[in-house]
Enzyme design. Structure first.
Site, PDB file in Angstrom:
ATOM      1  N   THR A 199      -7.986   3.767   4.130  1.00 32.56           N
ATOM      2  CA  THR A 199      -9.503   3.518   3.798  1.00 32.56           C
ATOM      3  C   THR A 199     -10.351   4.631   4.072  1.00 32.56           C
ATOM      4  O   THR A 199     -10.205   5.379   4.820  1.00 32.56           O
ATOM      5  CB  THR A 199     -10.142   2.448   4.670  1.00 32.56           C
ATOM      6  OG1 THR A 199      -9.593   1.219   4.539  1.00 32.56           O
ATOM      7  CG2 THR A 199     -11.702   2.018   4.343  1.00 32.56           C
ATOM      8  N   GLU A 212      -6.112  -0.855   9.424  1.00 34.38           N
ATOM      9  CA  GLU A 212      -5.417   0.267   9.360  1.00 34.38           C
ATOM     10  C   GLU A 212      -4.325   0.546  10.565  1.00 34.38           C
ATOM     11  O   GLU A 212      -3.344   0.984   9.989  1.00 34.38           O
ATOM     12  CB  GLU A 212      -6.250   1.767   9.821  1.00 34.38           C
ATOM     13  CG  GLU A 212      -7.385   1.627   8.352  1.00 34.38           C
ATOM     14  CD  GLU A 212      -8.487   2.917   8.717  1.00 34.38           C
ATOM     15  OE1 GLU A 212      -9.079   3.274   7.714  1.00 34.38           O
ATOM     16  OE2 GLU A 212      -8.672   3.143   9.823  1.00 34.38           O
ATOM     17  N   GLY A 234     -13.980   5.659  11.604  1.00 33.73           N
ATOM     18  CA  GLY A 234     -15.221   5.893  11.046  1.00 33.73           C
ATOM     19  C   GLY A 234     -15.726   5.207   9.953  1.00 33.73           C
ATOM     20  O   GLY A 234     -16.938   4.670   9.939  1.00 33.73           O
TER      21      GLY A 234
HETATM   22  C1  5RP Z   1     -11.816   4.473   8.165  1.00 33.58           C
HETATM   23  C2  5RP Z   1     -11.127   5.628   8.785  1.00 33.58           C
HETATM   24  C3  5RP Z   1     -10.995   6.899   7.855  1.00 33.58           C
HETATM   25  O1  5RP Z   1      -9.671   7.237   7.487  1.00 33.58           O
HETATM   26  C4  5RP Z   1     -11.879   8.002   8.374  1.00 33.58           C
HETATM   27  O2  5RP Z   1     -13.152   7.647   9.011  1.00 33.58           O
HETATM   28  C5  5RP Z   1     -11.732   9.322   7.458  1.00 33.58           C
HETATM   29  O3  5RP Z   1     -12.713   9.029   6.383  1.00 33.58           O
HETATM   30  P1  5RP Z   1     -13.118  10.173   5.266  1.00 33.58           P
HETATM   31  O4  5RP Z   1     -11.875  10.015   4.400  1.00 33.58           O
HETATM   32  O5  5RP Z   1     -14.212   9.208   4.514  1.00 33.58           O
HETATM   33  O6  5RP Z   1     -13.494  11.151   6.179  1.00 33.58           O
HETATM   34  O7  5RP Z   1     -10.574   5.599   9.748  1.00 33.58           O
HETATM   35  O8  5RP Z   1     -11.861   3.526   9.087  1.00 33.58           O
END
Ligand code: 5RP
Length: 221
Positions: free
Chosen positions: A28, A103, A96
């Site tokens: 994600t 995940e 994030g």
């Molecule tokens: C989501 C995650 C994402 O992999 C992480 O936040 C990185 O996000 P992005 O590719 O938008 O920088 O752990 O829960």
């Protein structure tokens, strides 16, 4: 290159790790969105995907890529996902995008975690990025107090966010995670924590890092 262009670069590069004729694990986030868009170009070569969030599922389906339930597969040869931080041994902070629980579930099904990230995510020690922790709402204040007491760290509720599992996210600032496996193991014992965003047990085996010089491939034993 912009950060988004670096993300697109590694999203496309991850296609090399997709095993034809199998189901691929899909993470994600904005980097993974680029991977999903690239996957659409070779969708005839895969059976489909297991997705780690409602958002990724919607994007996969919009591209006509079949989405399997996790319960329908026993193993995935590869799981492609982003990270908020990655250390020199492939340990990561994730969550994030608030999708950390699913995940970790999908990562647990895979033989090989391939992390895709722009170079800003590479760090010597995890913890500068606030650690996401998914909590049962009833326990949020209790868990926050325990972070303050045990680690002198400040846990704040991510306002307005409800996870795909109906829970809340605490973002924990002030940690320096020198032993990610030990901290992940410890936090997994705290009542009310559903998932901690430290991916040490489920660390990356490969990281495709987007840099100004192109894709750098890091491998971890
Ligand atoms: C989501 C995650 C994402 O992999 C992480 O936040 C990185 O996000 P992005 O590719 O938008 O920088 O752990 O829960």
């Amino acid at each position: 290159m912009t950060q988004d262009e670096l993300k697109a670069l590694v999203g496309r590069a991850a296609l090399d790790y997709v095993v034809p004729g199998t189901v691929v694990g899909v993470g994600t986030g904005s980097t993974v969105n680029h991977f999903i868009d690239a996957l659409a170009g070779i969708k005839q070569q895969v059976l489909g995907a297991v997705s780690s969030s409602v958002k990724s599922t919607e994007r996969l389906l919009a591209h006509g890529i079949r989405v399997f339930e996790a319960a329908e597969v026993e193993r995935l040869p590869v799981y492609i996902d982003g990270a908020d931080e990655i250390d020199p041994r492939g340990h990561m902070i994730k969550g994030g995008g608030a999708a950390l629980t699913r995940e970790k579930i999908v990562a647990d099904l895979c033989d090989r975690f391939v992390c895709i990230a722009d170079a800003s995510k590479q760090v010597p020690v995890l913890g500068n990025y606030p650690l996401p922790v998914e909590v049962i709402p009833m326990a949020a204040a209790q868990v926050a107090r325990r972070f303050a007491a045990n680690y002198r760290a400040e846990a704040t509720l991510r306002e307005g966010v409800v996870t795909d599992n109906g829970n809340q996210i605490l973002d924990v600032r002030g940690l320096r995670i020198t032993d990610p496996l030990a901290m992940e193991t410890e936090l997994n014992q705290w009542p009310g924590i559903v998932t901690v965003g430290i991916f040490a047990r489920h660390r990356a085996r490969v990281c495709l890092l987007g840099t100004e010089q192109g894709v750098r491939t890091l491998t971890f034993d």
